[in-house]
Design an enzyme around this catalytic site. Sequence first.
Site, PDB file in Angstrom:
ATOM      1  N   ASP A  82     -25.058  99.885  97.783  1.00  0.00           N
ATOM      2  CA  ASP A  82     -25.246  98.368  97.825  1.00  0.00           C
ATOM      3  C   ASP A  82     -23.486  98.046  98.162  1.00  0.00           C
ATOM      4  O   ASP A  82     -22.909  98.896  98.451  1.00  0.00           O
ATOM      5  CB  ASP A  82     -25.469  98.044  96.489  1.00  0.00           C
ATOM      6  CG  ASP A  82     -25.718  96.453  96.278  1.00  0.00           C
ATOM      7  OD1 ASP A  82     -25.767  95.876  97.083  1.00  0.00           O
ATOM      8  OD2 ASP A  82     -25.364  96.059  94.997  1.00  0.00           O
ATOM      9  N   HIS A  83     -23.106  96.778  98.184  1.00  0.00           N
ATOM     10  CA  HIS A  83     -21.900  96.246  98.534  1.00  0.00           C
ATOM     11  C   HIS A  83     -21.021  97.248  98.748  1.00  0.00           C
ATOM     12  O   HIS A  83     -20.162  97.681  97.708  1.00  0.00           O
ATOM     13  CB  HIS A  83     -21.239  95.299  97.361  1.00  0.00           C
ATOM     14  CG  HIS A  83     -22.331  94.026  97.477  1.00  0.00           C
ATOM     15  ND1 HIS A  83     -22.212  92.857  98.256  1.00  0.00           N
ATOM     16  CD2 HIS A  83     -23.168  93.766  96.454  1.00  0.00           C
ATOM     17  CE1 HIS A  83     -22.804  92.099  97.704  1.00  0.00           C
ATOM     18  NE2 HIS A  83     -23.593  92.524  96.848  1.00  0.00           N
ATOM     19  N   ASP A 104     -20.608  95.207 103.478  1.00  0.00           N
ATOM     20  CA  ASP A 104     -20.252  93.948 103.165  1.00  0.00           C
ATOM     21  C   ASP A 104     -19.061  93.190 103.780  1.00  0.00           C
ATOM     22  O   ASP A 104     -17.962  93.413 103.190  1.00  0.00           O
ATOM     23  CB  ASP A 104     -20.327  93.748 101.771  1.00  0.00           C
ATOM     24  CG  ASP A 104     -20.237  92.452 101.170  1.00  0.00           C
ATOM     25  OD1 ASP A 104     -20.124  91.432 101.944  1.00  0.00           O
ATOM     26  OD2 ASP A 104     -20.160  92.030  99.859  1.00  0.00           O
ATOM     27  N   HIS A 179     -23.875  86.406  91.880  1.00  0.00           N
ATOM     28  CA  HIS A 179     -23.840  87.686  90.956  1.00  0.00           C
ATOM     29  C   HIS A 179     -23.489  87.470  89.636  1.00  0.00           C
ATOM     30  O   HIS A 179     -22.475  86.596  89.336  1.00  0.00           O
ATOM     31  CB  HIS A 179     -22.933  88.616  91.790  1.00  0.00           C
ATOM     32  CG  HIS A 179     -23.202  89.116  92.985  1.00  0.00           C
ATOM     33  ND1 HIS A 179     -22.914  88.792  94.234  1.00  0.00           N
ATOM     34  CD2 HIS A 179     -24.302  90.223  93.311  1.00  0.00           C
ATOM     35  CE1 HIS A 179     -23.371  89.218  95.065  1.00  0.00           C
ATOM     36  NE2 HIS A 179     -24.321  90.203  94.931  1.00  0.00           N
ATOM     37  N   GLY A 180     -24.099  88.158  88.676  1.00  0.00           N
ATOM     38  CA  GLY A 180     -23.537  87.890  87.379  1.00  0.00           C
ATOM     39  C   GLY A 180     -24.353  86.872  86.607  1.00  0.00           C
ATOM     40  O   GLY A 180     -25.369  86.602  86.978  1.00  0.00           O
ATOM     41  N   HIS A 207     -29.673  88.509  96.740  1.00  0.00           N
ATOM     42  CA  HIS A 207     -28.635  89.082  95.836  1.00  0.00           C
ATOM     43  C   HIS A 207     -28.693  88.153  94.551  1.00  0.00           C
ATOM     44  O   HIS A 207     -28.880  86.868  94.639  1.00  0.00           O
ATOM     45  CB  HIS A 207     -27.264  89.137  96.330  1.00  0.00           C
ATOM     46  CG  HIS A 207     -27.103  90.501  97.443  1.00  0.00           C
ATOM     47  ND1 HIS A 207     -26.526  91.602  97.136  1.00  0.00           N
ATOM     48  CD2 HIS A 207     -27.755  90.888  98.437  1.00  0.00           C
ATOM     49  CE1 HIS A 207     -26.663  92.564  98.082  1.00  0.00           C
ATOM     50  NE2 HIS A 207     -27.272  91.950  98.805  1.00  0.00           N
ATOM     51  N   GLY A 208     -28.113  88.936  93.333  1.00  0.00           N
ATOM     52  CA  GLY A 208     -27.908  87.848  92.072  1.00  0.00           C
ATOM     53  C   GLY A 208     -29.180  87.746  91.563  1.00  0.00           C
ATOM     54  O   GLY A 208     -29.399  86.312  91.345  1.00  0.00           O
ATOM     55  N   SER A 210     -30.720  88.290  88.587  1.00  0.00           N
ATOM     56  CA  SER A 210     -30.501  88.285  87.285  1.00  0.00           C
ATOM     57  C   SER A 210     -30.273  86.603  86.926  1.00  0.00           C
ATOM     58  O   SER A 210     -29.646  85.905  87.571  1.00  0.00           O
ATOM     59  CB  SER A 210     -29.239  88.960  86.847  1.00  0.00           C
ATOM     60  OG  SER A 210     -29.495  90.278  86.983  1.00  0.00           O
ATOM     61  N   ASN A 229     -32.273  91.980  94.511  1.00  0.00           N
ATOM     62  CA  ASN A 229     -31.088  92.854  93.760  1.00  0.00           C
ATOM     63  C   ASN A 229     -30.858  92.460  92.284  1.00  0.00           C
ATOM     64  O   ASN A 229     -30.625  91.215  92.008  1.00  0.00           O
ATOM     65  CB  ASN A 229     -29.743  92.913  94.360  1.00  0.00           C
ATOM     66  CG  ASN A 229     -29.936  93.587  95.986  1.00  0.00           C
ATOM     67  OD1 ASN A 229     -30.881  93.811  96.383  1.00  0.00           O
ATOM     68  ND2 ASN A 229     -28.520  93.888  96.304  1.00  0.00           N
TER      69      ASN A 229
HETATM   70  P1  13P Z   1     -27.127  90.539  89.295  1.00  0.00           P
HETATM   71  O1  13P Z   1     -26.010  91.452  88.708  1.00  0.00           O
HETATM   72  O2  13P Z   1     -26.652  89.119  89.105  1.00  0.00           O
HETATM   73  O3  13P Z   1     -28.457  90.743  89.005  1.00  0.00           O
HETATM   74  O4  13P Z   1     -26.827  90.784  90.910  1.00  0.00           O
HETATM   75  C1  13P Z   1     -27.038  92.216  91.362  1.00  0.00           C
HETATM   76  C2  13P Z   1     -26.801  92.142  92.902  1.00  0.00           C
HETATM   77  O5  13P Z   1     -26.983  91.335  93.868  1.00  0.00           O
HETATM   78  C3  13P Z   1     -26.395  93.585  93.308  1.00  0.00           C
HETATM   79  O6  13P Z   1     -26.242  93.407  94.649  1.00  0.00           O
END
Ligand code: 13P
Length: 278
Positions: A82-83, A104, A179-180, A207-208, A210, A229
């Site tokens: 990833d990234h 990235d 993200h986060g 992405h992101g 969560s 992700n």
């Molecule tokens: P989160 O931590 O927000 O779930 O995002 C994960 C992500 O996009 C990793 O590339």
Amino acid sequence: MALYTMRELLADAQARGYGVGFFNAVNLEMIRACVEAAEQLRSPIILGTAEALLPVAPFEWIVPPMLEAARRAKVPVAVHLDHTYRFETLMQALRAGFGSIMYDGSRESHENNIEHSAQIARVAHAMGVGLECELGSVSGLTDEAGHEDAMVYTDPAEAADFLERTGADFLAVSIGTQHGVYKAKPRLDIPRLKAIRAAVDAPLVLHGGSGLSDEDFRETIAGGIAKVNVFTDVILAGRRALCENPEASYPDGVSLAREAMTRAVAEKLRLFGSAGRA
Ligand code: 13P
């Protein structure tokens, strides 16, 4: 089972209209949580790490067990980087046997992102490895100086040209996720996602993952997302289990955290519609 590639898993997801979960892991417990959740649900899954996680889980410690777990799994598992920003880390992943990598370039100017992504694509493809790149910028990550990435929505009009000029295989899109942990309820731009989907054939990556609602996942996957992700929701589940059991011994605490993370991963796999697809 042999190691699968992200290309194979996302081709099936795209053809059949479901999403594949990608989960970063920083230790053996997270690797095991992901594989056990996928096996319980008969779901494909993608495991990986990212450059920002390597200070916590160095490449030589985390990657061998990840590849081994992927090979031993009873369901299709792919391993993806990833990234990543540094050429050296990308090359390390190619040598280790990753089936796909993400370069990235979203912190760079548009033209530099294209130029550098195209260079990495040539190397990756020469090694038979797929490349994910990001157009626009998903906020929430911080660079080495501690600056948070800007939020720049992906322009659908640029998507086809970006893929053609870079040769990237998978496109990470910015449509309102971060993200986060979200500070405010995310508002996703689904018409923008559909316009990107209409403009290109490459599998699209969200992405992101969560903190999004069930409805968000339904809409984004129906709108053309093939890979989602997730990291934060899994580590929060692990931490919550430890906090709720402060008297547990270290081994018991580790097991409780892993079981909680397995449940968190399984919940996502169900929402993405990948359960029963393996
Ligand atoms: P989160 O931590 O927000 O779930 O995002 C994960 C992500 O996009 C990793 O590339």
